[in-house]
Design a protein around this motif. Sequence first.
Motif, PDB file in Angstrom:
ATOM      1  N   MET A   1       0.380  -1.000  -0.043  1.00  0.00           N
ATOM      2  CA  MET A   1       0.132  -0.338  -0.291  1.00  0.00           C
ATOM      3  C   MET A   1       1.114   1.060   0.152  1.00  0.00           C
ATOM      4  O   MET A   1       0.645   2.490  -0.915  1.00  0.00           O
ATOM      5  CB  MET A   1      -1.151   0.232   1.325  1.00  0.00           C
ATOM      6  N   LEU A   2       1.702   0.851   0.341  1.00  0.00           N
ATOM      7  CA  LEU A   2       2.752   2.383   0.694  1.00  0.00           C
ATOM      8  C   LEU A   2       3.631   2.531  -0.415  1.00  0.00           C
ATOM      9  O   LEU A   2       3.268   3.559  -1.462  1.00  0.00           O
ATOM     10  CB  LEU A   2       3.670   2.136   1.375  1.00  0.00           C
ATOM     11  N   ARG A   3       4.375   1.622  -1.586  1.00  0.00           N
ATOM     12  CA  ARG A   3       5.088   1.458  -2.865  1.00  0.00           C
ATOM     13  C   ARG A   3       3.609   2.220  -3.279  1.00  0.00           C
ATOM     14  O   ARG A   3       3.584   3.486  -4.357  1.00  0.00           O
ATOM     15  CB  ARG A   3       5.205   0.243  -3.066  1.00  0.00           C
ATOM     16  N   LEU A   4       1.778   1.758  -3.509  1.00  0.00           N
ATOM     17  CA  LEU A   4       1.083   2.360  -4.495  1.00  0.00           C
ATOM     18  C   LEU A   4       0.598   3.889  -3.772  1.00  0.00           C
ATOM     19  O   LEU A   4       0.810   4.605  -5.029  1.00  0.00           O
ATOM     20  CB  LEU A   4      -0.409   1.497  -4.531  1.00  0.00           C
ATOM     21  N   ARG A   5       0.620   4.347  -2.899  1.00  0.00           N
ATOM     22  CA  ARG A   5       0.706   6.114  -2.597  1.00  0.00           C
ATOM     23  C   ARG A   5       1.594   6.435  -2.020  1.00  0.00           C
ATOM     24  O   ARG A   5       1.628   7.433  -3.445  1.00  0.00           O
ATOM     25  CB  ARG A   5      -0.227   5.672  -0.918  1.00  0.00           C
ATOM     26  N   ASP A   6       3.011   5.816  -2.734  1.00  0.00           N
ATOM     27  CA  ASP A   6       4.473   7.206  -2.742  1.00  0.00           C
ATOM     28  C   ASP A   6       4.444   6.921  -4.316  1.00  0.00           C
ATOM     29  O   ASP A   6       4.981   8.003  -4.634  1.00  0.00           O
ATOM     30  CB  ASP A   6       5.184   7.220  -1.724  1.00  0.00           C
ATOM     31  N   ALA A   7       4.987   5.749  -4.447  1.00  0.00           N
ATOM     32  CA  ALA A   7       5.441   6.023  -5.600  1.00  0.00           C
ATOM     33  C   ALA A   7       4.225   5.453  -7.122  1.00  0.00           C
ATOM     34  O   ALA A   7       4.877   6.059  -7.858  1.00  0.00           O
ATOM     35  CB  ALA A   7       6.139   4.303  -5.967  1.00  0.00           C
ATOM     36  N   GLY A   8       3.391   5.088  -6.605  1.00  0.00           N
ATOM     37  CA  GLY A   8       2.503   5.344  -8.057  1.00  0.00           C
ATOM     38  C   GLY A   8       1.261   6.079  -7.733  1.00  0.00           C
ATOM     39  O   GLY A   8       0.958   6.381  -8.712  1.00  0.00           O
ATOM     40  N   GLU A   9       1.331   7.364  -6.533  1.00  0.00           N
ATOM     41  CA  GLU A   9       0.609   8.229  -6.036  1.00  0.00           C
ATOM     42  C   GLU A   9      -0.501   8.067  -6.632  1.00  0.00           C
ATOM     43  O   GLU A   9      -1.820   8.889  -7.015  1.00  0.00           O
ATOM     44  CB  GLU A   9       0.633   9.465  -7.681  1.00  0.00           C
ATOM     45  N   TRP A  10      -1.290   6.800  -5.836  1.00  0.00           N
ATOM     46  CA  TRP A  10      -2.454   6.253  -6.704  1.00  0.00           C
ATOM     47  C   TRP A  10      -3.624   6.808  -4.660  1.00  0.00           C
ATOM     48  O   TRP A  10      -2.946   7.335  -3.724  1.00  0.00           O
ATOM     49  CB  TRP A  10      -3.088   4.856  -5.381  1.00  0.00           C
ATOM     50  N   PRO A  11      -4.896   7.925  -5.745  1.00  0.00           N
ATOM     51  CA  PRO A  11      -5.244   7.853  -4.504  1.00  0.00           C
ATOM     52  C   PRO A  11      -6.137   7.012  -3.346  1.00  0.00           C
ATOM     53  O   PRO A  11      -5.952   6.125  -3.575  1.00  0.00           O
ATOM     54  CB  PRO A  11      -6.661   8.888  -4.275  1.00  0.00           C
ATOM     55  N   MET A  12      -5.970   7.406  -2.034  1.00  0.00           N
ATOM     56  CA  MET A  12      -6.511   6.573  -0.610  1.00  0.00           C
ATOM     57  C   MET A  12      -7.555   6.039  -1.294  1.00  0.00           C
ATOM     58  O   MET A  12      -7.745   4.919  -1.032  1.00  0.00           O
ATOM     59  CB  MET A  12      -6.614   7.382   0.653  1.00  0.00           C
ATOM     60  N   LEU A  21     -11.044  -1.987   2.191  1.00  0.00           N
ATOM     61  CA  LEU A  21     -11.174  -1.167   3.255  1.00  0.00           C
ATOM     62  C   LEU A  21     -10.934   0.425   3.144  1.00  0.00           C
ATOM     63  O   LEU A  21     -11.816   0.051   2.435  1.00  0.00           O
ATOM     64  CB  LEU A  21      -9.315  -0.774   3.472  1.00  0.00           C
ATOM     65  N   THR A  22     -11.555   0.534   4.578  1.00  0.00           N
ATOM     66  CA  THR A  22     -11.614   2.236   4.526  1.00  0.00           C
ATOM     67  C   THR A  22     -10.908   3.201   4.406  1.00  0.00           C
ATOM     68  O   THR A  22      -9.960   2.693   4.494  1.00  0.00           O
ATOM     69  CB  THR A  22     -12.147   2.263   5.365  1.00  0.00           C
ATOM     70  N   GLU A  23     -10.841   3.972   4.077  1.00  0.00           N
ATOM     71  CA  GLU A  23      -9.834   5.178   3.368  1.00  0.00           C
ATOM     72  C   GLU A  23      -8.959   5.311   5.161  1.00  0.00           C
ATOM     73  O   GLU A  23      -7.876   5.375   4.803  1.00  0.00           O
ATOM     74  CB  GLU A  23     -10.018   6.235   3.260  1.00  0.00           C
ATOM     75  N   ALA A  24      -9.537   5.596   6.219  1.00  0.00           N
ATOM     76  CA  ALA A  24      -8.908   5.521   7.737  1.00  0.00           C
ATOM     77  C   ALA A  24      -7.930   4.281   7.866  1.00  0.00           C
ATOM     78  O   ALA A  24      -7.064   4.342   8.518  1.00  0.00           O
ATOM     79  CB  ALA A  24     -10.308   5.065   8.461  1.00  0.00           C
ATOM     80  N   ILE A  29      -2.207   2.247   7.704  1.00  0.00           N
ATOM     81  CA  ILE A  29      -1.309   1.001   7.308  1.00  0.00           C
ATOM     82  C   ILE A  29      -0.400   2.370   7.079  1.00  0.00           C
ATOM     83  O   ILE A  29       1.317   1.874   7.211  1.00  0.00           O
ATOM     84  CB  ILE A  29      -2.228  -0.179   6.153  1.00  0.00           C
ATOM     85  N   VAL A  30      -0.640   2.761   5.960  1.00  0.00           N
ATOM     86  CA  VAL A  30       0.422   3.171   5.028  1.00  0.00           C
ATOM     87  C   VAL A  30       1.772   4.359   6.369  1.00  0.00           C
ATOM     88  O   VAL A  30       2.854   4.451   6.462  1.00  0.00           O
ATOM     89  CB  VAL A  30      -0.222   4.099   3.857  1.00  0.00           C
ATOM     90  N   SER A  31       0.230   4.953   7.263  1.00  0.00           N
ATOM     91  CA  SER A  31       1.149   5.528   8.554  1.00  0.00           C
ATOM     92  C   SER A  31       2.564   4.596   9.079  1.00  0.00           C
ATOM     93  O   SER A  31       3.864   5.225   9.815  1.00  0.00           O
ATOM     94  CB  SER A  31       0.610   6.692   9.423  1.00  0.00           C
ATOM     95  N   ARG A  32       2.044   3.702   9.886  1.00  0.00           N
ATOM     96  CA  ARG A  32       2.941   2.815  10.203  1.00  0.00           C
ATOM     97  C   ARG A  32       3.769   1.708   9.439  1.00  0.00           C
ATOM     98  O   ARG A  32       4.978   1.867   9.974  1.00  0.00           O
ATOM     99  CB  ARG A  32       2.204   1.957  10.756  1.00  0.00           C
ATOM    100  N   ALA A  33       3.699   2.035   8.309  1.00  0.00           N
ATOM    101  CA  ALA A  33       4.273   1.475   6.776  1.00  0.00           C
ATOM    102  C   ALA A  33       5.492   2.418   7.581  1.00  0.00           C
ATOM    103  O   ALA A  33       6.623   2.419   7.467  1.00  0.00           O
ATOM    104  CB  ALA A  33       3.768   0.904   5.732  1.00  0.00           C
ATOM    105  N   ARG A  34       5.508   4.284   7.311  1.00  0.00           N
ATOM    106  CA  ARG A  34       6.558   5.293   7.291  1.00  0.00           C
ATOM    107  C   ARG A  34       7.373   5.460   8.303  1.00  0.00           C
ATOM    108  O   ARG A  34       8.502   5.280   8.388  1.00  0.00           O
ATOM    109  CB  ARG A  34       5.859   6.810   6.987  1.00  0.00           C
ATOM    110  N   ARG A  35       6.381   4.973   9.574  1.00  0.00           N
ATOM    111  CA  ARG A  35       7.302   4.564  10.843  1.00  0.00           C
ATOM    112  C   ARG A  35       8.200   4.163  11.009  1.00  0.00           C
ATOM    113  O   ARG A  35       9.337   3.971  11.649  1.00  0.00           O
ATOM    114  CB  ARG A  35       5.884   4.532  11.988  1.00  0.00           C
ATOM    115  N   THR A  36       7.649   2.023  10.486  1.00  0.00           N
ATOM    116  CA  THR A  36       8.694   0.776  10.418  1.00  0.00           C
ATOM    117  C   THR A  36       9.555   1.422   9.581  1.00  0.00           C
ATOM    118  O   THR A  36      10.803   1.049  10.002  1.00  0.00           O
ATOM    119  CB  THR A  36       7.834   0.415   9.952  1.00  0.00           C
TER     120      THR A  36
END
Length: 59
Positions: A1-12, A21-24, A29-36
């Motif tokens: 999901m992080l790759r889709l959001r950041d590299a793929g620039e997919w909207p939430m 899933l819900t956008e929330a 998930i994306v926030s936790r991945a970035r933190r990790t």
Amino acid sequence: MLRLRDAGEWPMEEIAARFGLTEAHVRTIVSRARRTIRDRYLELQRIHTDNHKHNPQTL
């Protein structure tokens, strides 16, 4: 999901729809991945710095 959001620039909302899933939840998930990733990077940086202090010729 992080790759889709950041590299793929997919909207939430598209990621959420794709995975049913819900956008929330996707934001969480994306926030936790970035933190990790950030925490792991800082840990590796600390290890590298500690190793250099103890053994300067390794650089």
